[in-house]
Design a protein around this motif. Structure first.
Motif, mmCIF file in Angstrom:
data_model
loop_
_atom_site.group_PDB
_atom_site.id
_atom_site.type_symbol
_atom_site.label_atom_id
_atom_site.label_comp_id
_atom_site.label_asym_id
_atom_site.label_seq_id
_atom_site.Cartn_x
_atom_site.Cartn_y
_atom_site.Cartn_z
ATOM 1 N N LYS A 25 31.451 -10.170 35.598
ATOM 2 C CA LYS A 25 29.997 -10.336 35.655
ATOM 3 C C LYS A 25 29.283 -9.059 35.184
ATOM 4 O O LYS A 25 28.287 -9.110 34.460
ATOM 5 C CB LYS A 25 29.585 -10.688 37.092
ATOM 6 C CG LYS A 25 28.101 -10.835 37.315
ATOM 7 C CD LYS A 25 27.542 -12.070 36.621
ATOM 8 C CE LYS A 25 26.028 -12.142 36.733
ATOM 9 N NZ LYS A 25 25.548 -13.232 37.553
ATOM 10 N N ILE A 26 29.830 -7.913 35.585
ATOM 11 C CA ILE A 26 29.236 -6.631 35.204
ATOM 12 C C ILE A 26 29.295 -6.467 33.685
ATOM 13 O O ILE A 26 28.334 -6.070 33.034
ATOM 14 C CB ILE A 26 29.993 -5.463 35.910
ATOM 15 C CG1 ILE A 26 29.834 -5.572 37.431
ATOM 16 C CG2 ILE A 26 29.579 -4.091 35.402
ATOM 17 C CD1 ILE A 26 28.435 -5.802 37.912
ATOM 18 N N GLN A 27 30.456 -6.807 33.127
ATOM 19 C CA GLN A 27 30.594 -6.682 31.672
ATOM 20 C C GLN A 27 29.684 -7.670 30.952
ATOM 21 O O GLN A 27 28.974 -7.306 30.017
ATOM 22 C CB GLN A 27 32.046 -6.907 31.263
ATOM 23 C CG GLN A 27 32.285 -6.406 29.853
ATOM 24 C CD GLN A 27 33.493 -7.042 29.211
ATOM 25 O OE1 GLN A 27 33.781 -8.227 29.405
ATOM 26 N NE2 GLN A 27 34.188 -6.251 28.430
ATOM 27 N N ALA A 28 29.666 -8.911 31.427
ATOM 28 C CA ALA A 28 28.851 -9.949 30.766
ATOM 29 C C ALA A 28 27.367 -9.617 30.858
ATOM 30 O O ALA A 28 26.583 -9.994 29.990
ATOM 31 C CB ALA A 28 29.133 -11.299 31.413
ATOM 32 N N SER A 29 26.981 -8.875 31.906
ATOM 33 C CA SER A 29 25.563 -8.532 32.086
ATOM 34 C C SER A 29 25.193 -7.255 31.343
ATOM 35 O O SER A 29 24.040 -6.816 31.394
ATOM 36 C CB SER A 29 25.235 -8.337 33.567
ATOM 37 O OG SER A 29 25.719 -9.398 34.320
ATOM 38 N N GLY A 30 26.180 -6.609 30.740
ATOM 39 C CA GLY A 30 25.917 -5.379 29.990
ATOM 40 C C GLY A 30 25.593 -4.193 30.894
ATOM 41 O O GLY A 30 24.977 -3.212 30.456
ATOM 42 N N ARG A 76 42.029 -10.628 31.306
ATOM 43 C CA ARG A 76 42.031 -9.782 30.114
ATOM 44 C C ARG A 76 42.229 -8.322 30.518
ATOM 45 O O ARG A 76 41.665 -7.869 31.519
ATOM 46 C CB ARG A 76 40.696 -9.901 29.359
ATOM 47 C CG ARG A 76 40.485 -11.248 28.695
ATOM 48 C CD ARG A 76 39.460 -11.159 27.569
ATOM 49 N NE ARG A 76 38.394 -10.219 27.829
ATOM 50 C CZ ARG A 76 37.144 -10.539 28.172
ATOM 51 N NH1 ARG A 76 36.794 -11.797 28.310
ATOM 52 N NH2 ARG A 76 36.240 -9.616 28.367
ATOM 53 N N PRO A 77 43.045 -7.551 29.724
ATOM 54 C CA PRO A 77 43.302 -6.153 30.080
ATOM 55 C C PRO A 77 42.025 -5.331 30.266
ATOM 56 O O PRO A 77 41.962 -4.477 31.153
ATOM 57 C CB PRO A 77 44.141 -5.639 28.904
ATOM 58 C CG PRO A 77 44.805 -6.862 28.358
ATOM 59 C CD PRO A 77 43.837 -7.990 28.555
ATOM 60 N N GLU A 78 40.986 -5.595 29.476
ATOM 61 C CA GLU A 78 39.778 -4.767 29.656
ATOM 62 C C GLU A 78 39.077 -5.091 30.978
ATOM 63 O O GLU A 78 38.458 -4.217 31.599
ATOM 64 C CB GLU A 78 38.832 -4.920 28.459
ATOM 65 C CG GLU A 78 37.981 -6.135 28.518
ATOM 66 C CD GLU A 78 37.482 -6.592 27.159
ATOM 67 O OE1 GLU A 78 38.204 -7.341 26.482
ATOM 68 O OE2 GLU A 78 36.365 -6.209 26.821
ATOM 69 N N ILE A 79 39.223 -6.318 31.444
ATOM 70 C CA ILE A 79 38.659 -6.671 32.757
ATOM 71 C C ILE A 79 39.453 -5.947 33.852
ATOM 72 O O ILE A 79 38.892 -5.502 34.858
ATOM 73 C CB ILE A 79 38.664 -8.210 32.974
ATOM 74 C CG1 ILE A 79 37.769 -8.911 31.947
ATOM 75 C CG2 ILE A 79 38.228 -8.571 34.394
ATOM 76 C CD1 ILE A 79 36.278 -8.609 32.057
ATOM 77 N N SER A 80 40.773 -5.768 33.652
ATOM 78 C CA SER A 80 41.582 -5.014 34.631
ATOM 79 C C SER A 80 41.025 -3.607 34.787
ATOM 80 O O SER A 80 40.911 -3.093 35.905
ATOM 81 C CB SER A 80 43.036 -4.877 34.160
ATOM 82 O OG SER A 80 43.608 -6.119 33.910
ATOM 83 N N HIS A 132 41.476 -20.873 41.752
ATOM 84 C CA HIS A 132 40.511 -20.806 40.650
ATOM 85 C C HIS A 132 39.305 -19.992 41.087
ATOM 86 O O HIS A 132 38.870 -20.095 42.231
ATOM 87 C CB HIS A 132 40.063 -22.210 40.222
ATOM 88 C CG HIS A 132 41.074 -22.899 39.361
ATOM 89 N ND1 HIS A 132 40.804 -23.294 38.072
ATOM 90 C CD2 HIS A 132 42.363 -23.209 39.608
ATOM 91 C CE1 HIS A 132 41.902 -23.843 37.557
ATOM 92 N NE2 HIS A 132 42.849 -23.811 38.470
ATOM 93 N N VAL A 133 38.786 -19.182 40.174
ATOM 94 C CA VAL A 133 37.635 -18.339 40.496
ATOM 95 C C VAL A 133 36.451 -18.736 39.629
ATOM 96 O O VAL A 133 36.581 -18.851 38.408
ATOM 97 C CB VAL A 133 37.925 -16.852 40.189
ATOM 98 C CG1 VAL A 133 36.772 -15.975 40.635
ATOM 99 C CG2 VAL A 133 39.186 -16.418 40.846
ATOM 100 N N TYR A 134 35.330 -18.925 40.283
ATOM 101 C CA TYR A 134 34.095 -19.270 39.578
ATOM 102 C C TYR A 134 33.087 -18.155 39.780
ATOM 103 O O TYR A 134 32.909 -17.673 40.900
ATOM 104 C CB TYR A 134 33.486 -20.567 40.128
ATOM 105 C CG TYR A 134 34.397 -21.762 39.962
ATOM 106 C CD1 TYR A 134 34.208 -22.653 38.922
ATOM 107 C CD2 TYR A 134 35.456 -21.966 40.842
ATOM 108 C CE1 TYR A 134 35.054 -23.750 38.763
ATOM 109 C CE2 TYR A 134 36.310 -23.051 40.683
ATOM 110 C CZ TYR A 134 36.108 -23.931 39.641
ATOM 111 O OH TYR A 134 36.953 -24.997 39.480
ATOM 112 N N VAL A 135 32.441 -17.750 38.707
ATOM 113 C CA VAL A 135 31.319 -16.830 38.829
ATOM 114 C C VAL A 135 30.104 -17.642 38.431
ATOM 115 O O VAL A 135 30.056 -18.195 37.326
ATOM 116 C CB VAL A 135 31.475 -15.597 37.910
ATOM 117 C CG1 VAL A 135 30.225 -14.718 38.002
ATOM 118 C CG2 VAL A 135 32.704 -14.804 38.297
#
Ligand code: DC
Length: 241
Positions: A63-68, A110-114, A96-99
């Motif tokens: 969410k943080i990444q998607a929100s910039g 994804r590795p960058e999300i890690s 399952h995870v929902y945001v």
């Protein structure tokens, strides 16, 4: 089995007592120690909910990444989380995870999300935000929760606590196999370096650092098969059922 987790309500912030015979089992340890594999298998054979708390940190990171928002901007993150909903659902043995309304179960691997998850998980406001989410999922017992602080902070009165460890090279090889199987072409050296960085970050952060609970059963999985790890864990669990 479906147990939806809806977002923080203050009243959910206290650890709830489990129902009789439905244990709270916690599994902590570093990435690649084998937590997810055994947590999923244990939950499935006991008919318990599988709670992957790392996925919740990953959901926040997504969410943080998607929100910039800058992952170091704690105020910006807190503001973003005020209008964020994280929800989980159990489908067979998979959580399952929902945001908000989006199913991000695969996307958050994804590795960058890690990397972002490791950064944001060091922030007290993120950890506090996720605390009631995790406790609400475990309330009533019958849960196998895995993470970094589930036995120390989230469920300090859990019935059975495990801490899994393994040699760094073994963990890197496992993580590399997982990533490759999921279609991410990451060089093995990069996987090893990422693990080292995340370990340092997870173990040295001020809030809830990765540590075994004093009453946790420690298992080094480096030279054990999954079946051997499960056997050891089941022996402990059976004695507490
Ligand atoms: O287990 P994982 O790799 O999916 O976890 C993602 C990140 O979240 C990892 O850097 C550690 C962090 N985490 C945490 O701080 N506390 C937890 N209970 C679970 C995960």
């Amino acid at each position: 089995m479906t147990r939806a987790i809806i977002q923080p309500r203050r009243s959910d912030n206290a650890e709830q007592p489990p129902r009789k015979g439905r244990l709270i089992i916690t599994i902590d340890g570093p990435a690649g120690a084998g937590k997810s594999t055994v947590a999923r298998l244990l939950a499935s054979s006991l008919g318990y909910l599988y709670l992957d708390t790392g996925a919740l940190y990953r959901a926040v990171a997504w969410k943080i990444q998607a929100s910039g928002v800058d992952p170091a901007d704690e105020k910006g993150i807190a503001a973003t989380l005020r209008c964020t909903r994280v929800r989980t659902e159990q489908h067979a043995d998979r959580m399952h995870v929902y945001v908000d309304a989006q199913d991000l179960t695969d996307e958050i691997r994804r590795p960058e999300i890690s990397r972002i998850a490791s950064m944001v998980s060091a922030l007290p406001s993120v950890r506090d935000w996720l605390l009631p989410v995790q406790r609400q999922a475990g309330s009533g017992g019958g849960v196998v929760a895995e993470g970094r602080d589930v036995g120390t902070r989230v469920f300090p009165s859990a019935d059975v606590k495990f801490f899994l460890e393994a040699d760094m090279e073994v963990r890197a090889a496992r993580r590399h196999r997982e990533l490759t199987a999921a279609g991410y072409a990451v060089p093995v050296d990069q996987t090893l370096q990422d693990l080292r960085d995340r370990d340092t970050q997870d173990r040295t952060r001020e809030v809830a650092p990765l540590l075994p609970a004093p009453d946790a059963e420690r298992i080094d999985t480096s030279a054990l098969t999954v079946a051997q790890v499960i056997d050891r864990m089941m022996a402990v669990i059976s004695s507490r059922l």
